[in-house]
Motif scaffolding. Structure first.
Motif, PDB file in Angstrom:
ATOM      1  N   GLY A 106    -128.498 -68.697-129.241  1.00  0.00           N
ATOM      2  CA  GLY A 106    -127.775 -69.313-128.142  1.00  0.00           C
ATOM      3  C   GLY A 106    -126.295 -68.975-128.192  1.00  0.00           C
ATOM      4  O   GLY A 106    -125.702 -68.575-127.186  1.00  0.00           O
ATOM      5  N   ASP A 107    -125.693 -69.086-129.370  1.00  0.00           N
ATOM      6  CA  ASP A 107    -124.273 -68.753-129.513  1.00  0.00           C
ATOM      7  C   ASP A 107    -123.985 -67.337-129.017  1.00  0.00           C
ATOM      8  O   ASP A 107    -122.966 -67.085-128.379  1.00  0.00           O
ATOM      9  N   ARG A 108    -124.889 -66.428-129.324  1.00  0.00           N
ATOM     10  CA  ARG A 108    -124.708 -65.045-128.894  1.00  0.00           C
ATOM     11  C   ARG A 108    -124.801 -64.904-127.381  1.00  0.00           C
ATOM     12  O   ARG A 108    -124.154 -64.073-126.767  1.00  0.00           O
ATOM     13  N   LEU A 109    -125.681 -65.721-126.775  1.00  0.00           N
ATOM     14  CA  LEU A 109    -125.978 -65.561-125.344  1.00  0.00           C
ATOM     15  C   LEU A 109    -125.011 -66.321-124.431  1.00  0.00           C
ATOM     16  O   LEU A 109    -125.101 -66.238-123.214  1.00  0.00           O
ATOM     17  N   ILE A 110    -124.119 -67.089-125.039  1.00  0.00           N
ATOM     18  CA  ILE A 110    -123.129 -67.809-124.233  1.00  0.00           C
ATOM     19  C   ILE A 110    -122.061 -66.822-123.747  1.00  0.00           C
ATOM     20  O   ILE A 110    -121.520 -66.063-124.543  1.00  0.00           O
TER      21      ILE A 110
END
Lengths: 456, 456
Positions: A60-64
């Motif tokens: 998720g952190d990467r996809l934000i």
């Protein structure tokens, strides 16, 4: 210099017809949300990065999507991160804000930030876009709308009953019959793990079980073995592979399997309460089904788990889902706020309605009648009449230029405008209008009064 | 660890009441847009940077929010830009996308990209948020909605007439009477510059003239002198400082001033056409006024220029504006598309309605009746009745927990729910409901049928 225009991959332009169809779905969802007492809130498109980061796991952190700070953002950048070209380390220095990744975390933030203005239990709905830097593919976008309804501040099981009825109400109003609302309970899953003495492997266990549909019993067994769950334990729980029949029959099977687990029996009790209430108030078109393999975002849900499946004749995964969570607002410092929420998958619902031809004819309708432009004198006559039509709630337009008749007629045709009006010198003299029905070609010369009543 | 929750400066959370009030305005604007034949489109929140950059001048470029590329964005970054910590140069390498800055450029991009699917003249409306990295201050936000209606593909002056009527229709329906729709024409301004032989200083001239309201004639004269316009030229044009009276009187004054300018006389002709048409179809509550100092985004507009002023009793700049442009889509390679558009200033309109107390009482209304929760048996009875009420279009809720009566009543009170229903054992036995009006305290024990008709 002219650029060839395009939009970023994973994003979409919506044409008038698409906006109308999407709004048709949004409006029905909103109407039902309101009817069930949910109130709308809206939160900013971007949040402080610290609000979002770390809430959706590493992926998720990467996809934000991160927003670059304004101005001379490199001024305070870490020299080492620059030197090493360390993107991850540098992000912290050059980006303070990020685009909303879902509506749940912003909702939790909202509740904590505004807790003194809110009356609990707080029933809110929120329909806004979210952004994810996912690899775009068929049906997966980088910008899409979420439609969520949540209630926080009550652990009453009547909420679960309400949410089932809400799903039923929305899909019934959309004309989408025969959806299946699958229900499970985290406590049932915990009970399974408890019964076989594998509480520590709850996640592995449920992730494997969740695949029963796709890989069958043999596949699930293999995956459980691979994850270190013993043959003996799997044998002990194997009756769950054979749970069949009605809701009540499955519950009765569960009672045998889970009798030694207090948590499991509590889960059964909750399921029964919900099932009894729903039986007393039968759903209009949906079916409630118990699916003990349903897990969804398990580390998140603590009680009921929901998923809505489209009618079987359409191949289309889930069109909605949700569940109960006990500590959503805890990440922002407000403890003991039990809540539950559901969401509707707008894009998939759109595809299902399209496939089953369930959008009403009227959804595309915009302008009802076009006045042909014969010049300034006739236009003034037309404009005055258009005013009366609009006041009567009829959408009317004047073709803006006195172009050739054929061009104006073609315009009406292409735009699916059902009627045109021809009003030239003769009509002005007699204060009438020649109304032409585009499809049939039928023509009628009538008064303004008749025009209004005919087009209303 | 718990974080103290907050949102980025310049952004806002909207509470249920605020969302309801904003939607009240949006809905009226949309209704009128549709009634005038405008169709909705939506474009992505972010565009390719190349679509936006260079379209809003240097300051605009700075104020556009850039999105950081995903993944290892520094990999392809220019070594020199990193070494020199050159933020401006680096941006090009680390950011490909940017948040929408207004709705006009995305609209132009949409028209060019979809030109083969569009029937021209194309009348579209668009209501979406935009983002600007402006310094936040009172009434200026970093995220705000724009509400635009435009038509491209026709240079008919009937469009100008329509847009004036559209403004009148929206503000009338909002109950906001006595707004002033100010009109001017770029050709009038060009005529002024032509008459005094200062065509090259058109921008300086109009920027100074635009300030007449604020700095008076002496101030305008001084600024013009400072910009290099001769005393003699200013004297020649000074009659414009004295233009007074009705629309027609001002036009007649203009005819004297501009008689030597072909462009100026063309502008007068356009103004007269519009004024005559409006006179034939009088506005409902707005006033059309000629304001020859009005310039707005001059390098953009080529014909009519509009600005809407709130009623004089409210101190609140313009609440809308727009004009005609001749080459909007040219930047993306589609030439000769005359168009015109207007916009509504949502945030300011909201403040004006709030100040004049023009939001209807019903706008805050959500749940009409709350059933007090006396336990599971009573709740089931309540839930069944709630279903009937909802089917009749009445928003009803059960308080989810059987908390103390006082707590439940307080909840109804705080949420402005006008009625509560008390239905205990006795009511269930007699199939009745005790309905209590919260404000008056009045109570009535009635049947479901009466309940429905009373609350409808």
């Amino acid at each position: 210099m002219a650029q060839k225009p395009s939009i970023p991959k994973g994003t979409r332009d919506f044409s008038p017809e698409e906006v109308a169809k999407r709004n048709y779905i949004f409006d029905i969802i909103k109407t039902q949300f309101k009817s069930f007492g949910f109130q709308p809130i809206e939160t900013p498109s971007f949040e402080n990065s610290s609000t979002l980061m770390g809430k959706y796991g590493e992926e998720g952190d990467r996809l934000i999507f991160k927003i670059l700070n304004s101005g001379d953002y490199l001024k305070k950048a870490d020299a080492k991160a620059l030197e090493l070209k360390d993107s991850t380390a540098l992000t912290y220095f050059v980006s303070e804000k990020a685009l909303r990744y879902d509506l749940t975390v912003p909702f939790a933030r909202y509740v904590v930030q505004h807790q003194n203005e809110i009356e609990f239990p707080f029933k809110r709905y929120q329909i806004q876009p979210v952004w994810r830097a996912d690899r775009p593919q068929k049906g997966r976008f980088r910008e899409f709308f979420q439609c969520d309804a949540d209630v926080v501040g009550s652990d009453s099981l009547w909420q679960e009953v309400e949410f089932i009825q809400l799903y039923d109400a929305v899909f019934t109003q959309l004309g989408l019959e025969d959806v299946t609302i699958k229900i499970n309970n985290r406590k049932i899953l915990s009970g399974f793990a408890e019964v076989i003495g594998e509480q520590d492997r709850l996640i592995d266990f449920t992730v494997a079980l969740d695949k029963l549909d796709k890989i069958g019993e043999a596949g699930v067994r293999k995956e459980m073995l691979d994850k270190g769950i013993s043959e003996k334990a799997i044998d002990k729980i194997s009756p769950i592979f054979d749970l069949k029949g009605s809701f009540a029959e499955k519950v009765s099977g569960l009672q045998t399997i889970l009798e030694s687990s207090e948590t499991g029996m509590k889960g059964i009790e909750e399921l029964q309460f919900i099932q009894n209430a729903v039986a007393e108030m039968p759903l209009k078109t949906a079916t409630l089904d118990l699916d003990v393999t349903l897990a969804r975002g398990l580390n998140y849900y603590t009680g009921a788990i929901f998923e809505v499946a489209a009618p079987e004749k359409v191949k289309m995964g889930s069109i909605g889902g949700g569940g109960r969570y006990d500590d959503l607002t805890g990440i922002f410092g407000l403890k003991n706020m039990s809540g539950m929420g559901i969401s509707f998958g707008l894009d998939r619902i759109y595809l299902v309605l399209e496939e089953l031809d369930l959008f009403p004819e009227t959804v595309r309708e915009n302008t009802k009648v076009l006045f042909i432009n014969f010049g300034d004198k006739e236009s003034l006559y037309a404009m005055k009449s258009i005013r009366s039509l609009r006041n009567a709630g009829i959408t009317a337009e004047l073709y803006p230029d006195s172009s050739k008749m054929g061009k104006q007629m073609k315009y009406a045709d292409k735009r699916d405008i059902p009627f045109v009006i021809l009003a030239g010198e003769e009509e002005i003299e007699q204060q009438t209008f020649t109304l032409k029905h585009m499809k049939s070609g039928e023509q009628d010369t009538i008064s303004l009064e008749d025009l209004v009543s005919k087009l209303s």
